[in-house]
Design an enzyme around this catalytic site. Structure first.
Site, PDB file in Angstrom:
ATOM      1  N   ASN A 128      43.027  11.094  81.691  1.00 50.83           N
ATOM      2  CA  ASN A 128      43.144   9.581  82.072  1.00 50.83           C
ATOM      3  C   ASN A 128      44.788   9.286  81.370  1.00 50.83           C
ATOM      4  OD1 ASN A 128      43.373   8.708  79.085  1.00 50.83           O
ATOM      5  ND2 ASN A 128      41.362   8.996  78.998  1.00 50.83           N
ATOM      6  N   ARG A 134      42.271  17.685  73.780  1.00 48.94           N
ATOM      7  CA  ARG A 134      40.597  17.312  73.629  1.00 48.94           C
ATOM      8  C   ARG A 134      40.446  16.010  74.153  1.00 48.94           C
ATOM      9  NH1 ARG A 134      41.270  17.851  67.478  1.00 48.94           N
ATOM     10  NH2 ARG A 134      43.357  16.986  68.085  1.00 48.94           N
ATOM     11  N   ARG A 168      46.339   7.242  79.140  1.00 42.66           N
ATOM     12  CA  ARG A 168      46.489   7.174  77.910  1.00 42.66           C
ATOM     13  C   ARG A 168      46.880   8.997  77.460  1.00 42.66           C
ATOM     14  NH1 ARG A 168      43.189   4.488  73.102  1.00 42.66           N
ATOM     15  NH2 ARG A 168      44.857   4.751  71.551  1.00 42.66           N
ATOM     16  N   ARG A 208      44.186  22.911  74.645  1.00 40.12           N
ATOM     17  CA  ARG A 208      43.870  22.453  73.011  1.00 40.12           C
ATOM     18  C   ARG A 208      43.913  21.011  73.181  1.00 40.12           C
ATOM     19  NH1 ARG A 208      45.877  25.348  68.842  1.00 40.12           N
ATOM     20  NH2 ARG A 208      45.185  23.624  67.520  1.00 40.12           N
ATOM     21  N   ARG A 256      54.812  17.755  75.175  1.00 33.96           N
ATOM     22  CA  ARG A 256      54.954  18.660  76.163  1.00 33.96           C
ATOM     23  C   ARG A 256      56.207  18.682  76.822  1.00 33.96           C
ATOM     24  NH1 ARG A 256      51.755  22.393  73.362  1.00 33.96           N
ATOM     25  NH2 ARG A 256      49.747  21.535  73.345  1.00 33.96           N
ATOM     26  N   GLN A 292      40.039  29.136  86.180  1.00 36.52           N
ATOM     27  CA  GLN A 292      39.585  30.219  86.810  1.00 36.52           C
ATOM     28  C   GLN A 292      38.949  31.167  85.832  1.00 36.52           C
ATOM     29  OE1 GLN A 292      42.812  32.821  88.090  1.00 36.52           O
ATOM     30  NE2 GLN A 292      41.801  33.147  90.036  1.00 36.52           N
TER      31      GLN A 292
HETATM   32  C1  LIG Z   1      55.606  21.870  69.897  1.00 36.02           C
HETATM   33  C2  LIG Z   1      54.307  22.314  69.608  1.00 36.02           C
HETATM   34  C3  LIG Z   1      53.980  23.413  68.680  1.00 36.02           C
HETATM   35  C4  LIG Z   1      52.589  23.695  68.519  1.00 36.02           C
HETATM   36  N1  LIG Z   1      52.467  24.655  67.659  1.00 36.02           N
HETATM   37  C5  LIG Z   1      51.152  25.082  67.371  1.00 36.02           C
HETATM   38  C6  LIG Z   1      50.929  26.250  66.453  1.00 36.02           C
HETATM   39  O1  LIG Z   1      51.692  27.033  66.166  1.00 36.02           O
HETATM   40  N2  LIG Z   1      49.555  26.552  66.139  1.00 36.02           N
HETATM   41  C7  LIG Z   1      48.600  25.763  66.609  1.00 36.02           C
HETATM   42  O2  LIG Z   1      47.374  26.088  66.424  1.00 36.02           O
HETATM   43  N3  LIG Z   1      48.588  24.805  67.717  1.00 36.02           N
HETATM   44  C8  LIG Z   1      50.012  24.210  67.957  1.00 36.02           C
HETATM   45  N4  LIG Z   1      50.212  23.210  68.685  1.00 36.02           N
HETATM   46  C9  LIG Z   1      49.077  22.463  69.283  1.00 36.02           C
HETATM   47  C10 LIG Z   1      49.034  21.223  68.369  1.00 36.02           C
HETATM   48  O3  LIG Z   1      48.773  21.649  67.085  1.00 36.02           O
HETATM   49  C11 LIG Z   1      47.668  20.364  69.055  1.00 36.02           C
HETATM   50  O4  LIG Z   1      46.393  21.091  68.896  1.00 36.02           O
HETATM   51  C12 LIG Z   1      47.980  20.055  70.468  1.00 36.02           C
HETATM   52  O5  LIG Z   1      49.145  19.530  70.883  1.00 36.02           O
HETATM   53  C13 LIG Z   1      46.969  19.053  71.047  1.00 36.02           C
HETATM   54  O6  LIG Z   1      47.437  17.846  70.774  1.00 36.02           O
HETATM   55  P1  LIG Z   1      46.657  16.705  69.880  1.00 36.02           P
HETATM   56  O7  LIG Z   1      46.069  17.204  68.463  1.00 36.02           O
HETATM   57  O8  LIG Z   1      47.291  15.586  69.806  1.00 36.02           O
HETATM   58  O9  LIG Z   1      45.238  16.718  70.599  1.00 36.02           O
HETATM   59  P2  LIG Z   1      44.669  15.788  71.826  1.00 36.02           P
HETATM   60  O10 LIG Z   1      43.364  16.490  72.125  1.00 36.02           O
HETATM   61  O11 LIG Z   1      45.586  15.623  72.844  1.00 36.02           O
HETATM   62  O12 LIG Z   1      44.221  14.400  71.203  1.00 36.02           O
HETATM   63  C14 LIG Z   1      45.038  13.272  71.460  1.00 36.02           C
HETATM   64  C15 LIG Z   1      44.769  12.400  70.037  1.00 36.02           C
HETATM   65  O13 LIG Z   1      43.408  11.929  69.992  1.00 36.02           O
HETATM   66  C16 LIG Z   1      43.399  12.017  68.581  1.00 36.02           C
HETATM   67  N5  LIG Z   1      42.281  12.862  68.347  1.00 36.02           N
HETATM   68  C17 LIG Z   1      41.809  14.057  68.990  1.00 36.02           C
HETATM   69  N6  LIG Z   1      40.708  14.664  68.636  1.00 36.02           N
HETATM   70  C18 LIG Z   1      40.547  13.931  67.401  1.00 36.02           C
HETATM   71  C19 LIG Z   1      39.837  14.485  66.277  1.00 36.02           C
HETATM   72  N7  LIG Z   1      38.712  15.245  66.337  1.00 36.02           N
HETATM   73  N8  LIG Z   1      39.793  13.598  65.255  1.00 36.02           N
HETATM   74  C20 LIG Z   1      40.501  12.775  65.272  1.00 36.02           C
HETATM   75  N9  LIG Z   1      41.424  12.297  66.132  1.00 36.02           N
HETATM   76  C21 LIG Z   1      41.484  12.888  67.152  1.00 36.02           C
HETATM   77  C22 LIG Z   1      44.624  12.278  67.805  1.00 36.02           C
HETATM   78  O14 LIG Z   1      45.200  11.194  67.509  1.00 36.02           O
HETATM   79  C23 LIG Z   1      45.224  13.199  68.725  1.00 36.02           C
HETATM   80  O15 LIG Z   1      46.721  13.173  68.729  1.00 36.02           O
HETATM   81  C24 LIG Z   1      51.642  22.899  69.129  1.00 36.02           C
HETATM   82  C25 LIG Z   1      52.052  22.111  69.777  1.00 36.02           C
HETATM   83  C26 LIG Z   1      53.164  21.572  70.180  1.00 36.02           C
HETATM   84  C27 LIG Z   1      53.629  20.253  71.143  1.00 36.02           C
END
Ligand SMILES: Cc1cc2nc3c(=O)[nH]c(=O)nc-3n(C[C@H](O)[C@H](O)[C@H](O)COP(=O)(O)OP(=O)(O)OC[C@H]3O[C@@H](n4cnc5c(N)ncnc54)[C@H](O)[C@@H]3O)c2cc1C
Length: 282
Positions: free
Chosen positions: A194, A116, A196, A114, A205, A124
């Site tokens: 990377n 990105r 960051r 998830r 996590r 795999q």
């Molecule tokens: C404790 C926990 C519970 C969760 N429960 C669920 C759940 O029940 N259901 C579910 O679907 N998901 C769940 N998730 C997943 C969560 O919603 C995120 O999809 C996941 O943690 C990826 O993190 P991120 O969105 O920060 O993405 P990353 O890809 O790690 O992005 C890093 C940062 O880059 C920026 N960014 C990335 N892409 C974009 C974009 N397209 N537009 C604007 N800014 C962007 C944001 O600031 C983002 O925080 C959970 C996560 C955690 C940690």
């Protein structure tokens, strides 16, 4: 309140047990870079990115001086730490780490991919690999549960894996037979991130709100980074550590004590502000 009404406080959920206490059979191995490369080039590279913003010197000269030790490492680290704390994250996108991740469940990999931004995965395939002996993850809660419950789980898993073998033996392509695989099925990935992205992912996590298996994975990842650079590894922490407070809704009751919940912090701040307003004028 009448005598027969007893008020009982809702039991506080406890902090999830540290998943590191049980061997889960999953691995995270830093494939690249090795300790020598990290020690020699990574801090100078980030330093060069930071310093270029404030220097008349050209980046190649800044880098040369940093690698040659003409700028002491503690000085480079001090600038880097300040820049990271200030949130100037592009400077740490210049260094990447590649991990081999194995033996994790599909439950974990679904969460991992998830992420990105700043991260790449290869996993795999369940289409191209015909599994002769697919293995699965056993959650601790089930391992330590009533033996009858554990048996129920294990027979369900065995049934699913047995059905897969029969389907494949009966000529069903692996890509279709895999539909019977449970979430517990183990998988392998290569992940490059990377610094960051790695700090962001670790923030989420390593938090005690994260699911136990992915939390364990990031403990292993942090350990790997520490083994090549304690300085860089020190930035991998639950997000509340750099923030100074917890922003998780699920911790409003403060059951995880790593940092105070932001509600408590704002409450204390409002109290302090109120106190300051009511001070007598001298
Ligand atoms: C404790 C926990 C519970 C969760 N429960 C669920 C759940 O029940 N259901 C579910 O679907 N998901 C769940 N998730 C997943 C969560 O919603 C995120 O999809 C996941 O943690 C990826 O993190 P991120 O969105 O920060 O993405 P990353 O890809 O790690 O992005 C890093 C940062 O880059 C920026 N960014 C990335 N892409 C974009 C974009 N397209 N537009 C604007 N800014 C962007 C944001 O600031 C983002 O925080 C959970 C996560 C955690 C940690």
């Amino acid at each position: 309140m009448t005598a027969d009404v007893v008020e009982t406080a809702a039991p506080k959920p406890s902090i999830p047990k540290n998943p590191g206490r049980r061997e889960l059979g999953l691995k995270a191995t830093l494939l690249f870079p090795d300790r020598d490369i990290v020690q020699r080039f990574y801090v100078p590279l980030i330093y060069t990115a930071c310093r270029t913003c404030y220097s008349e010197l050209e980046p190649d000269e800044i880098f040369r001086r940093a690698v040659a030790g003409e700028v002491p490492t503690p000085k480079q680290q001090k600038l880097i730490a300040g820049v990271i704390e200030s949130g100037h994250g592009s400077t740490i996108e210049h260094i990447v780490f590649t991990f081999g991740i194995s033996g994790v469940s599909r439950t974990l990999s679904h969460q991992l991919v998830r992420h990105r931004a700043g991260v790449a995965f290869d996993q795999q395939s369940q289409r191209y690999v015909k599994f002769k002996d697919a293995s699965t993850m056993l959650p601790t809660s089930i391992a330590e549960a009533d033996p009858a419950l554990r048996e129920r789980y294990e027979s369900q898993i065995e049934g699913a894996l047995g059905a897969y073998d029969e389907l494949v033996a009966g000529g069903i392509p692996g890509e279709d037979a895999r539909f019977v695989f449970p979430n517990a099925t183990r998988t392998n990935l290569v992940m490059t991130a990377n610094l960051r992205a790695l700090i962001h992912m670790s923030g989420l996590r390593l938090c005690t709100m994260a699911q136990w298996e992915i939390r364990r994975l990031f403990q292993l990842i942090r350990h790997e980074i520490f083994s090549v650079s304690p300085f860089l590894g020190s930035f991998l922490a639950p997000k509340c550590v750099p923030l100074g407070y917890c922003d998780e809704m699920g911790n409003r009751d403060g059951h995880c004590p790593i940092r105070p919940h932001k509600d408590q912090v704002l409450e204390a701040w409002a109290e302090k502000a109120k106190g300051a307003r009511t001070l007598p004028v001298r």
